[in-house]
Design an enzyme around this catalytic site. Structure first.
Site: not given
Lengths: 430, 430
Positions: A137, A206, A14, A188
């Site tokens: 971001i 994260k 992706t 998805g």
């Protein structure tokens, strides 16, 4: 024309496809910005024969990653294969061969970031990973550059799109967790095995990266207290809405007197908080800096092209450094050792939903346990649930986590409590 | 210890005091980041004797700006004096003397930014101005670095805190413009002469800077269509709220097929838009990038320490460049010439509030004028206002600005129209 900047990419899923598309689409703009063209010489894939919805010249594809790692012409290696051990090997070898590395791999950076940064420093290479947190971001660059002058003491993030999508749909449509999860898979927004998202591990990785940068220290994944959203019920959500709150899976990194705590857990936010209106699969990171006050960065947390913008912005930075001869100089050593808060130093508010046996004095017993451990109550709501059971919903004032632990211990032995249906942290007010 | 980075500052008002405080407070952190201490050698002020709530060593203050501009020891000049002509002279001279310049001066950059950037390039100096837009929000660095890989085609900003404070209070407390303005002055959110804020000029300057960076071209202030909030009535606000919108003074920069338009005007935003919940004196900039999609950057748009974080982050960047020997290399030439949209190419939705004489067929006459010029209507509300006058509120679908101009012309000659009470742009939906 200046000598091209030559890129090798490992992985063409992706994100990798997005990177190829973006570099092709904005080639002219990048030439203008860098002063030299960007050329993707090789992309390493598992199978060269696989059908792809992206046209790639056959000589670009390779199934041998050494074609990239050992090619002296390649300046920059983009790692978008994912996974941990193999990716680590490749990144290590790339750095040792003096190639600058851009990675979108949060798992790799959360687990081995400090070690790889040391290695990049040793071999005078750039190692950038803007795409590892918050997709499109530019939050890492904002922390390390835009807000470089400030002391950031609080990082609050909605950093997992799947869980934010699920909680948004549960809140908006009043559907059960299981139904929304099915829907998210179909659309998805959730993977077929969604556990790393819904159990909070993805967000924890994260938050380890973000908190380490914000607090200028090395954070281990095991430093993050994690609780997922698997057990969030529609009833919880309805109560929370009636109280004027929104439930979000929040990562919270907090520093006070140089002591740190980091957690990921479902948390009540007042509706007026800027993060409360971050809906669906969007991500956002809220920072509190001693000088700047409150700031928030909002955008898409995943997706092919959004994540590719972060990867390619990193590529541009490395390419400009190459042109200026300043690669490998962006390395920031953590300024501080790690000092974690004890349970007595962590303070927070809680929401509780408790089933209580309908006996005289039951509520008094519960409230007296809070009082005994120094926890005041902001709101209490009791209502009958069935013939013999009542439901108590309450929100506390701030107290130490140590006090809550003692309350939990006493509750376990308290005969009048039928069950604790849920308990969530509450954020954003004193 | 490496040689200190020596700073001279011109001005010691709100922002300048914040810069001094921040550099003192985070000295250790900056030493760690830059590898050399930051030293403020001189601060030029109008009067050395003035009482200040900040302790400054007497030898630091000077009332002769030449002490800064001509001191060969000074590496970086921080311009926080404000104003235009004199500031331009000083910045010009600083650059000519090969000093790197950090400025918080939006007026200077909006009017002379292109020329000064050329000069910085010529003398191989850094010229940074993060603080000129959005106070503590690192929006300029996000545009030029974090989102460098993308093509940004829309910039929508709440970039003036005073007007956002006024519109928020009008909406939340249902108070008149005049009353709220008085209150804003008393609280220090509005200056004693607030015209540059409420007439939109301050926002226009910031939008000229942001749009120029986003679209990689030089924008003149006169390219920005400006309308302030002086004539916004409480009645407008109430209608707008009932329709599910929020009124904001929005700067909108838009690019389509390389053609640009930029405006600042009171604009209706659907409540679901991320900018609609930016309240009080906060600022926010929403960007639409072709690859990244929607992002938003939120934070304090003014204030001593918040703005100082932006100035000092710029200082740190210049200081690191000094240490690396790469100052003067961050200059980005605009990639494109300026190509503005014609009125026929600008398309938008509008909200109208019109007083109509209560005659048979009056509404039909109005709607037929819209129809004649190809403007469809999304919503219409008519209600009696007095014996002989009715009020018509309507929202259109998108059409070209040229069509609206024709409608306005016909309305002027239309006998059944008593007066057009207000007309505002509507943003955020198709």
């Amino acid at each position: 024309m200046n000598k091209p900047i030559v890129i090798g990419m490992i992985g063409l899923g992706t994100v990798g496809s997005g990177v190829m598309r973006l570099i092709a689409r904005n080639a002219e703009q990048f030439l203008h910005k860098v002063g030299a063209p960007l050329v993707i010489k090789h992309v390493a894939v598992q199978s060269k024969e696989k059908e792809r919805d992206l046209e790639v010249a056959p000589q670009v594809l390779t199934d041998n990653v050494e074609d990239i790692l050992n090619d002296p012409e390649i300046d920059i290696v983009v790692e978008v294969m994912g996974g941990i051990e193999q990716a680590k090997q490749y990144v290590t070898k790339a750095l040792q061969n003096k190639k600058h590395v851009i990675t979108a791999n949060k798992d790799l950076i959360a687990l081995h970031g400090a070690e790889l940064a040391q290695l990049a420093n040793e071999y005078e290479c750039d190692l950038f990973y803007e795409a590892s947190v918050g997709g499109g971001i530019p939050i890492i660059r904002s922390l390390t550059h835009g807000l470089a002058s400030d002391e950031i003491n609080r990082v609050v993030g909605i950093v997992n799109g799947t869980t934010n999508y699920i909680l948004t749909k549960m809140s908006q449509n009043h559907e059960d967790f299981g139904d929304v999860l099915q829907d998210a898979k179909a659309k998805g927004f959730a993977e077929s095995d969604p556990s790393s998202d819904i159990d909070g591990l993805d967000a924890a990785r994260k938050m380890a990266i973000l908190s380490g940068l914000a607090f200028s220290t090395n954070i281990d994944l095991s430093d993050v207290h994690v609780k997922g959203i698997r057990h969030v019920s529609l009833e919880d959500i309805k109560y929370i809405q009636n109280l004027g709150y929104t439930l979000k899976l929040l990562g919270i990194g907090d520093r006070k007197h140089q002591k740190i705590e980091i957690s990921v857990e479902p948390t009540l936010l007042p509706n007026s908080h800027p993060l409360a209106s971050v809906h669906n699969e969007f991500n956002a990171v809220y920072l509190y800096g001693e000088a700047v006050g409150e700031t928030m960065f909002y955008g898409p947390g995943a997706g092919s092209l959004p994540t590719a913008t972060a990867v390619v912005s990193d590529v541009l930075e490395a390419a400009k450094n190459l042109r200026l001869g300043t690669t490998g100089r962006s390395y920031i050593t953590p300024q501080y050792g790690k000092d974690l808060k004890s349970n007595a130093e962590m303070d927070r508010k809680y929401f509780f939903r408790i089933l209580v046996k309908d006996k005289p004095g039951a509520l008094a017993q519960i409230t007296s346990i809070f009082a005994k451990h120094g926890i005041s109550l902001e709101r209490i709501l009791q209502q009958p649930k069935s013939k013999s059971v009542a439901e108590v919903v309450l929100i506390t004032y701030r107290s130490s986590y140590e006090n809550y632990e003692e309350v939990f211990n006493e509750f376990e032995q308290l005969d009048v409590i039928d069950s604790i249906l849920s308990s969530y942290r509450v954020e954003g007010e004193e």
